[in-house]
Scaffold this motif. Structure first.
Motif, PDB file in Angstrom:
ATOM      1  N   CYS A  68     -50.662 131.600 -16.344  1.00  0.00           N
ATOM      2  CA  CYS A  68     -51.660 130.651 -15.863  1.00  0.00           C
ATOM      3  C   CYS A  68     -51.826 130.938 -14.372  1.00  0.00           C
ATOM      4  CB  CYS A  68     -51.200 129.217 -16.113  1.00  0.00           C
ATOM      5  SG  CYS A  68     -52.445 128.011 -15.663  1.00  0.00           S
ATOM      6  N   SER A  69     -52.903 131.606 -14.044  1.00  0.00           N
ATOM      7  CA  SER A  69     -53.106 132.099 -12.677  1.00  0.00           C
ATOM      8  C   SER A  69     -54.254 131.353 -12.012  1.00  0.00           C
ATOM      9  CB  SER A  69     -53.370 133.603 -12.698  1.00  0.00           C
ATOM     10  OG  SER A  69     -54.449 133.904 -13.550  1.00  0.00           O
ATOM     11  N   TYR A  70     -54.038 130.092 -11.749  1.00  0.00           N
ATOM     12  CA  TYR A  70     -55.069 129.253 -11.149  1.00  0.00           C
ATOM     13  C   TYR A  70     -55.342 129.655  -9.701  1.00  0.00           C
ATOM     14  CZ  TYR A  70     -57.614 125.088 -12.665  1.00  0.00           C
ATOM     15  OH  TYR A  70     -58.577 124.236 -13.107  1.00  0.00           O
ATOM     16  N   ALA A  71     -54.314 129.940  -8.973  1.00  0.00           N
ATOM     17  CA  ALA A  71     -54.454 130.270  -7.555  1.00  0.00           C
ATOM     18  C   ALA A  71     -54.732 131.760  -7.363  1.00  0.00           C
ATOM     19  CB  ALA A  71     -53.185 129.887  -6.792  1.00  0.00           C
ATOM     20  N   ASN A  72     -55.559 132.059  -6.367  1.00  0.00           N
ATOM     21  CA  ASN A  72     -55.891 133.454  -6.086  1.00  0.00           C
ATOM     22  C   ASN A  72     -54.668 134.284  -5.724  1.00  0.00           C
ATOM     23  OD1 ASN A  72     -58.545 133.026  -6.665  1.00  0.00           O
ATOM     24  ND2 ASN A  72     -59.276 133.144  -4.557  1.00  0.00           N
ATOM     25  N   PHE A  73     -53.703 133.694  -5.014  1.00  0.00           N
ATOM     26  CA  PHE A  73     -52.542 134.490  -4.624  1.00  0.00           C
ATOM     27  C   PHE A  73     -51.707 134.870  -5.849  1.00  0.00           C
ATOM     28  CE2 PHE A  73     -50.359 130.400  -4.442  1.00  0.00           C
ATOM     29  CZ  PHE A  73     -49.049 130.696  -4.782  1.00  0.00           C
ATOM     30  N   ILE A  74     -51.758 134.084  -6.912  1.00  0.00           N
ATOM     31  CA  ILE A  74     -51.075 134.447  -8.163  1.00  0.00           C
ATOM     32  C   ILE A  74     -51.859 135.551  -8.872  1.00  0.00           C
ATOM     33  CG2 ILE A  74     -50.341 133.630 -10.453  1.00  0.00           C
ATOM     34  CD1 ILE A  74     -48.571 132.635  -8.117  1.00  0.00           C
ATOM     35  N   LYS A  75     -53.179 135.431  -8.854  1.00  0.00           N
ATOM     36  CA  LYS A  75     -54.002 136.501  -9.431  1.00  0.00           C
ATOM     37  C   LYS A  75     -53.650 137.830  -8.760  1.00  0.00           C
ATOM     38  CE  LYS A  75     -58.048 133.651 -10.670  1.00  0.00           C
ATOM     39  NZ  LYS A  75     -57.554 132.308 -10.367  1.00  0.00           N
ATOM     40  N   GLY A  80     -52.023 141.533 -10.070  1.00  0.00           N
ATOM     41  CA  GLY A  80     -52.489 142.732  -9.384  1.00  0.00           C
ATOM     42  C   GLY A  80     -53.977 142.775  -9.091  1.00  0.00           C
ATOM     43  N   VAL A  81     -54.646 141.610  -9.109  1.00  0.00           N
ATOM     44  CA  VAL A  81     -56.063 141.580  -8.756  1.00  0.00           C
ATOM     45  C   VAL A  81     -56.178 141.902  -7.267  1.00  0.00           C
ATOM     46  CG1 VAL A  81     -58.167 140.183  -8.630  1.00  0.00           C
ATOM     47  CG2 VAL A  81     -56.578 139.876 -10.548  1.00  0.00           C
ATOM     48  N   GLU A  87     -62.103 138.529  -2.412  1.00  0.00           N
ATOM     49  CA  GLU A  87     -62.861 138.200  -1.199  1.00  0.00           C
ATOM     50  C   GLU A  87     -64.351 138.518  -1.327  1.00  0.00           C
ATOM     51  OE1 GLU A  87     -60.734 140.300   1.871  1.00  0.00           O
ATOM     52  OE2 GLU A  87     -58.934 139.066   1.560  1.00  0.00           O
ATOM     53  N   THR A  88     -64.694 139.596  -2.019  1.00  0.00           N
ATOM     54  CA  THR A  88     -66.106 139.991  -2.077  1.00  0.00           C
ATOM     55  C   THR A  88     -66.836 139.459  -3.306  1.00  0.00           C
ATOM     56  OG1 THR A  88     -65.539 142.111  -3.113  1.00  0.00           O
ATOM     57  CG2 THR A  88     -65.756 142.086  -0.716  1.00  0.00           C
ATOM     58  N   CYS A  89     -66.182 139.508  -4.459  1.00  0.00           N
ATOM     59  CA  CYS A  89     -66.817 139.048  -5.703  1.00  0.00           C
ATOM     60  C   CYS A  89     -66.456 137.607  -6.019  1.00  0.00           C
ATOM     61  CB  CYS A  89     -66.393 139.938  -6.865  1.00  0.00           C
ATOM     62  SG  CYS A  89     -66.733 141.691  -6.629  1.00  0.00           S
ATOM     63  N   GLY A  90     -65.269 137.219  -5.624  1.00  0.00           N
ATOM     64  CA  GLY A  90     -64.765 135.885  -5.910  1.00  0.00           C
ATOM     65  C   GLY A  90     -63.916 135.866  -7.167  1.00  0.00           C
ATOM     66  N   VAL A  92     -64.316 133.865  -9.619  1.00  0.00           N
ATOM     67  CA  VAL A  92     -65.204 133.679 -10.764  1.00  0.00           C
ATOM     68  C   VAL A  92     -66.189 134.840 -10.773  1.00  0.00           C
ATOM     69  CG1 VAL A  92     -66.845 132.138 -11.908  1.00  0.00           C
ATOM     70  CG2 VAL A  92     -64.912 131.177 -10.631  1.00  0.00           C
ATOM     71  N   SER A  93     -65.741 135.941 -11.365  1.00  0.00           N
ATOM     72  CA  SER A  93     -66.558 137.154 -11.415  1.00  0.00           C
ATOM     73  C   SER A  93     -66.078 138.048 -12.546  1.00  0.00           C
ATOM     74  CB  SER A  93     -66.461 137.926 -10.089  1.00  0.00           C
ATOM     75  OG  SER A  93     -65.140 138.424  -9.889  1.00  0.00           O
ATOM     76  N   ALA A  94     -66.957 138.931 -12.976  1.00  0.00           N
ATOM     77  CA  ALA A  94     -66.606 139.902 -14.009  1.00  0.00           C
ATOM     78  C   ALA A  94     -65.479 140.806 -13.521  1.00  0.00           C
ATOM     79  CB  ALA A  94     -67.834 140.735 -14.382  1.00  0.00           C
ATOM     80  N   GLU A  95     -65.564 141.209 -12.270  1.00  0.00           N
ATOM     81  CA  GLU A  95     -64.555 142.111 -11.709  1.00  0.00           C
ATOM     82  C   GLU A  95     -63.168 141.476 -11.737  1.00  0.00           C
ATOM     83  OE1 GLU A  95     -68.557 143.127  -9.974  1.00  0.00           O
ATOM     84  OE2 GLU A  95     -67.470 141.265 -10.304  1.00  0.00           O
ATOM     85  N   CYS A  96     -63.098 140.205 -11.388  1.00  0.00           N
ATOM     86  CA  CYS A  96     -61.818 139.498 -11.398  1.00  0.00           C
ATOM     87  C   CYS A  96     -61.309 139.343 -12.829  1.00  0.00           C
ATOM     88  CB  CYS A  96     -61.956 138.141 -10.712  1.00  0.00           C
ATOM     89  SG  CYS A  96     -60.382 137.255 -10.581  1.00  0.00           S
ATOM     90  N   ALA A  97     -62.187 138.970 -13.749  1.00  0.00           N
ATOM     91  CA  ALA A  97     -61.779 138.806 -15.150  1.00  0.00           C
ATOM     92  C   ALA A  97     -61.210 140.102 -15.716  1.00  0.00           C
ATOM     93  CB  ALA A  97     -62.959 138.325 -15.987  1.00  0.00           C
ATOM     94  N   MET A  98     -61.863 141.224 -15.424  1.00  0.00           N
ATOM     95  CA  MET A  98     -61.378 142.511 -15.923  1.00  0.00           C
ATOM     96  C   MET A  98     -60.035 142.865 -15.305  1.00  0.00           C
ATOM     97  SD  MET A  98     -64.821 144.849 -16.411  1.00  0.00           S
ATOM     98  CE  MET A  98     -65.178 144.933 -14.676  1.00  0.00           C
ATOM     99  N   ALA A  99     -59.885 142.630 -14.012  1.00  0.00           N
ATOM    100  CA  ALA A  99     -58.617 142.927 -13.336  1.00  0.00           C
ATOM    101  C   ALA A  99     -57.491 142.039 -13.868  1.00  0.00           C
ATOM    102  CB  ALA A  99     -58.778 142.763 -11.828  1.00  0.00           C
ATOM    103  N   MET A 100     -57.796 140.771 -14.132  1.00  0.00           N
ATOM    104  CA  MET A 100     -56.794 139.862 -14.688  1.00  0.00           C
ATOM    105  C   MET A 100     -56.337 140.326 -16.071  1.00  0.00           C
ATOM    106  SD  MET A 100     -58.470 136.176 -13.616  1.00  0.00           S
ATOM    107  CE  MET A 100     -57.350 135.191 -14.641  1.00  0.00           C
ATOM    108  N   ALA A 101     -57.289 140.701 -16.926  1.00  0.00           N
ATOM    109  CA  ALA A 101     -56.960 141.142 -18.284  1.00  0.00           C
ATOM    110  C   ALA A 101     -56.114 142.416 -18.250  1.00  0.00           C
ATOM    111  CB  ALA A 101     -58.237 141.364 -19.097  1.00  0.00           C
ATOM    112  N   LYS A 102     -56.495 143.345 -17.398  1.00  0.00           N
ATOM    113  CA  LYS A 102     -55.725 144.577 -17.271  1.00  0.00           C
ATOM    114  C   LYS A 102     -54.339 144.295 -16.704  1.00  0.00           C
ATOM    115  CE  LYS A 102     -55.696 149.171 -15.253  1.00  0.00           C
ATOM    116  NZ  LYS A 102     -56.226 150.080 -14.258  1.00  0.00           N
TER     117      LYS A 102
END
Length: 180
Positions: A68-75, A80-81, A87-90, A92-102
């Motif tokens: 459960c990675s609610y906070a950005n510092f946990i992401k 490894g996001v 900082e650039t996409c936020g 709430v973004s596709a890039e973040c979702a993909m990085a989280m899943a990976k």
């Protein structure tokens, strides 16, 4: 990028004669049948996907990790996001979702990683990121992609409903990966 609305998703389930409350059983059964393992990284759903999976008896054979990675510092620190994405996409973004899943798949050495990040509401929305916007990330060893969902058409859904719908979409997409 695939875009799913609440209506299109519910219509798909109806057309395929799928009860969304049975998705977790289908996912666990298919993961077992294929010898695959799943890991989850959840922000806006706050562990709801993990909860649904672990409600199924025998899920410990296929489910290794839920973050459960609610906070950005946990992401960043756990999943490894890259901070540049945050900082650039936020968050709430596709890039973040993909990085989280990976990140969660690699953390757990799982075959499939699934993530959610979005605006469940009722607060937190912006002009470009409305309540109900949820990105779902899917990672397998062959691909990494995101789905953009709008799960509060006309801003009618409450937080609980947005989270429930997001968990269903995520499970549905994982189910699809187990059928390949």
């Amino acid at each position: 990028m695939e875009v799913i609305t609440e209506k299109s998703f519910l219509d798909t389930l109806k057309k395929e004669n799928i009860d969304p409350n049975t998705l977790q059983e289908k996912v666990v059964l298919n993961l077992k049948g294929k010898g695959l393992h799943l890991a989850t990284a959840e922000s806006c759903t706050g562990g709801l996907i993990s909860k649904k999976i672990t409600e199924v008896s025998g899920s410990s054979e296929v489910f290794d990790c839920g973050v459960c990675s609610y906070a950005n510092f946990i992401k960043n620190k756990v999943l490894g996001v890259d901070n540049n994405i945050l900082e650039t996409c936020g968050a709430v973004s596709a890039e973040c979702a993909m990085a989280m899943a990976k990140g969660v798949a690699e953390l757990a050495n799982a075959d499939i990683g699934v993530s959610t990040t979005g605006i469940a509401g009722p607060t937190g929305a912006t002009a470009t990121k409305p309540v109900g916007l949820v990105y779902i990330g899917i990672y397998t060893k062959q691909k990494n992609y995101a789905i953009k969902t709008f799960l509060s058409e006309n801003n009618k859904n409450n937080r609980k409903t947005v989270r429930e719908l997001a968990s269903w979409v995520a499970l549905y997409k994982v189910l699809g990966e187990t059928l390949n």
